[in-house]
Motif scaffolding. Structure first.
Motif, PDB file in Angstrom:
ATOM      1  N   LEU A  48       1.899   9.001   4.456  1.00 16.88           N
ATOM      2  CA  LEU A  48       0.659   8.336   4.897  1.00 16.88           C
ATOM      3  C   LEU A  48      -0.328   9.311   5.535  1.00 16.88           C
ATOM      4  CD1 LEU A  48       1.905   4.897   6.352  1.00 16.88           C
ATOM      5  CD2 LEU A  48       0.485   5.270   4.328  1.00 16.88           C
TER       6      LEU A  48
ATOM      7  N   LYS B 177      -3.267  10.323   3.351  1.00 21.59           N
ATOM      8  CA  LYS B 177      -4.211   9.284   2.940  1.00 21.59           C
ATOM      9  C   LYS B 177      -5.661   9.725   3.040  1.00 21.59           C
ATOM     10  CE  LYS B 177      -4.104   5.360   5.152  1.00 21.59           C
ATOM     11  NZ  LYS B 177      -3.941   3.998   5.671  1.00 21.59           N
TER      12      LYS B 177
ATOM     13  N   LYS C 260      -8.100   7.076  -3.423  1.00 19.11           N
ATOM     14  CA  LYS C 260      -8.050   6.548  -2.044  1.00 19.11           C
ATOM     15  C   LYS C 260      -7.546   5.106  -2.042  1.00 19.11           C
ATOM     16  CE  LYS C 260      -9.904   9.963   0.306  1.00 19.11           C
ATOM     17  NZ  LYS C 260      -9.011  10.715   1.163  1.00 19.11           N
ATOM     18  N   LEU C 261      -6.667   4.809  -1.106  1.00 17.72           N
ATOM     19  CA  LEU C 261      -6.236   3.424  -0.931  1.00 17.72           C
ATOM     20  C   LEU C 261      -7.414   2.605  -0.413  1.00 17.72           C
ATOM     21  CD1 LEU C 261      -2.773   3.688   0.837  1.00 17.72           C
ATOM     22  CD2 LEU C 261      -3.240   2.212  -1.127  1.00 17.72           C
TER      23      LEU C 261
ATOM     24  N   ASN D 270       0.840  -1.203   0.000  1.00 21.87           N
ATOM     25  CA  ASN D 270       0.000   0.000   0.000  1.00 21.87           C
ATOM     26  C   ASN D 270       0.873   1.251   0.000  1.00 21.87           C
ATOM     27  OD1 ASN D 270      -2.345  -1.416   0.043  1.00 21.87           O
ATOM     28  ND2 ASN D 270      -2.887  -0.974   2.152  1.00 21.87           N
ATOM     29  N   CYS D 271       1.952   1.221   0.768  1.00 22.17           N
ATOM     30  CA  CYS D 271       2.865   2.374   0.811  1.00 22.17           C
ATOM     31  C   CYS D 271       3.498   2.604  -0.560  1.00 22.17           C
ATOM     32  CB  CYS D 271       3.960   2.163   1.859  1.00 22.17           C
ATOM     33  SG  CYS D 271       3.344   2.314   3.547  1.00 22.17           S
TER      34      CYS D 271
ATOM     35  N   ILE E 137      -5.653   1.732  -5.502  1.00 23.03           N
ATOM     36  CA  ILE E 137      -6.135   3.095  -5.284  1.00 23.03           C
ATOM     37  C   ILE E 137      -7.316   3.341  -6.229  1.00 23.03           C
ATOM     38  CG2 ILE E 137      -5.550   5.554  -5.534  1.00 23.03           C
ATOM     39  CD1 ILE E 137      -2.731   4.796  -4.531  1.00 23.03           C
TER      40      ILE E 137
ATOM     41  N   GLY F  93       5.948   6.675   0.114  1.00 22.87           N
ATOM     42  CA  GLY F  93       4.556   6.373   0.459  1.00 22.87           C
ATOM     43  C   GLY F  93       4.359   6.355   1.973  1.00 22.87           C
TER      44      GLY F  93
ATOM     45  N   TYR G 180       1.555   6.925  -6.567  1.00 26.44           N
ATOM     46  CA  TYR G 180       0.394   7.765  -6.879  1.00 26.44           C
ATOM     47  C   TYR G 180       0.653   9.228  -6.517  1.00 26.44           C
ATOM     48  CZ  TYR G 180      -4.175   9.946  -6.276  1.00 26.44           C
ATOM     49  OH  TYR G 180      -5.221  10.823  -6.324  1.00 26.44           O
ATOM     50  N   LYS G 181       1.287   9.470  -5.377  1.00 28.66           N
ATOM     51  CA  LYS G 181       1.478  10.856  -4.942  1.00 28.66           C
ATOM     52  C   LYS G 181       2.566  11.564  -5.744  1.00 28.66           C
ATOM     53  CE  LYS G 181      -0.746  12.563  -2.241  1.00 28.66           C
ATOM     54  NZ  LYS G 181      -2.136  13.072  -2.460  1.00 28.66           N
TER      55      LYS G 181
ATOM     56  N   TRP H  90       0.949   4.134  -2.767  1.00 25.58           N
ATOM     57  CA  TRP H  90       0.712   5.527  -2.362  1.00 25.58           C
ATOM     58  C   TRP H  90       1.842   6.436  -2.844  1.00 25.58           C
ATOM     59  CZ3 TRP H  90      -3.466   7.875  -1.551  1.00 25.58           C
ATOM     60  CH2 TRP H  90      -3.550   9.041  -0.792  1.00 25.58           C
TER      61      TRP H  90
END
Ligand SMILES: [Zn+2]
Length: 307
Positions: free
Chosen positions: A304, A307, A148-149, A112-113, A144, A300, A119-120, A116
């Motif tokens: 966090l 998020k 949103k995750l 997930n990290c 995502i 990521g 994506y960011k 993220w």
């Protein structure tokens, strides 16, 4: 500035991430061989202290610490329930790091990290629907949707490596038969190379393995392919098919704007991605390799709080 920690079964890396989401400094430590929770946190804490020393930044200037952990990670309670290859069992990771550094600490699953981070600020920036696939010993995923995750119940969504793709296949570490990671992880590829070189040792592939003192790793097959090894090319084309099975399923389920492949094998870039795209054929989903590489998990984790 914030600190991101990427915890894995063999090593841990920490990075100092600035307000432009760039990693300014990085440190790492070995987690393989840590037998107790205490030993593990000695390594993690040292990694963070080394980072502060190396960068000359005071802990007072750090806004928060984020950590990506493998295994079953409860982001709400701040606990790692259980992790393969690490001495973590119902471990209150957030509390332990908070007690040590007196800073807000955030936690999530490692894949997930990585999702993220991409994506960011990585290749999936502005792609609000994306799936990150981290290929290593197993296969992890971060999903995502609409920016949103997707956590799922107990933060367990996105375990794409355990989607069953072959009911008559091999037994997975999770206990089920035929999970995608049993055929498409880097470990599965390495096992295939090992069995091939044991049966037919006198090939270009066999030579590459001997030159590396009998050790097979994620790069072995690619080195042999570059030297024109036909057997390696055939193993690789089988592997692409197995990788494509899962990627196509993910496309059909989520229809993301982008799928990003991460993990060591993603460094092969076009060698990996072009045959995969070709196999999958026409699709509106872009398939790319990670642009942040090792730093995706760190960035990521450090972000966090967004998020
Ligand atoms: Zn499984």
């Amino acid at each position: 500035m914030r600190i991101g920690i990427d915890l894995g079964g063999t090593s841990v890396a920490a990075g100092l991430v600035d307000d432009a989401y760039k990693v300014l400094f990085r440190t790492s430590g070995k987690t393989a061989g840590c037998k107790t929770e205490h030993e593990l946190f000695v390594v993690i804490n040292k990694c963070v202290y080394d980072l502060l020393e190396k960068s000359g930044v005071s802990i007072d200037d750090i806004k928060s610490i984020g950590i990506g952990c493998p295994g079953s990670t409860d982001a709400v309670r701040g606990v790692v329930n259980v992790a393969d290859n690490l001495p973590l069992l119902n471990t209150p990771v957030v509390k332990i790091l908070n007690d040590e550094f007196k800073k807000p600490v955030l936690i999530d699953n490692d894949a997930n990290c990585a999702a993220w981070g991409e994506y960011k600020t990585g290749i999936a920036k502005y792609h609000e629907n994306m799936v990150m696939i981290t290929i290593g010993t197993g296969i992890g995923g971060g999903i995502i949707i609409n920016g949103k995750l997707i956590p799922g119940k107990e933060n367990h969504a996105g375990e794409i490596g355990h989607m069953v793709v072959d009911i008559h296949g091999k037994r997975c570490a999770c206990g089920r038969i035929g999970c995608w990671e049993t055929i498409a992880s880097t470990r599965a590829l390495i096992d295939k190379v090992k069995s091939e070189t044991e049966h037919v040792p006198f090939t270009i592939l066999g030579n590459v393995v001997s030159e590396n003192n009998g050790i097979v790793n994620g790069k072995t097959l690619f080195t042999a392919m570059k030297r024109g090894c036909k057997i390696s090319k055939s193993i690789f084309s089988d592997y692409i098919e197995l990788l494509a099975v899962g990627v196509m399923n993910i496309i059909e389920i989520f229809r993301p704007d982008m799928i990003v492949l991460g993990g060591g094998i993603s460094r092969e870039g076009d060698t990996l991605i072009n045959p995969l795209r070709e196999y999958i054929g026409e699709t509106s989903t872009r398939i790319e390799t990670s642009s942040l590489d090792d730093n995706a998990g760190i960035i990521g984790a450090a972000l966090l709080h967004l998020k």
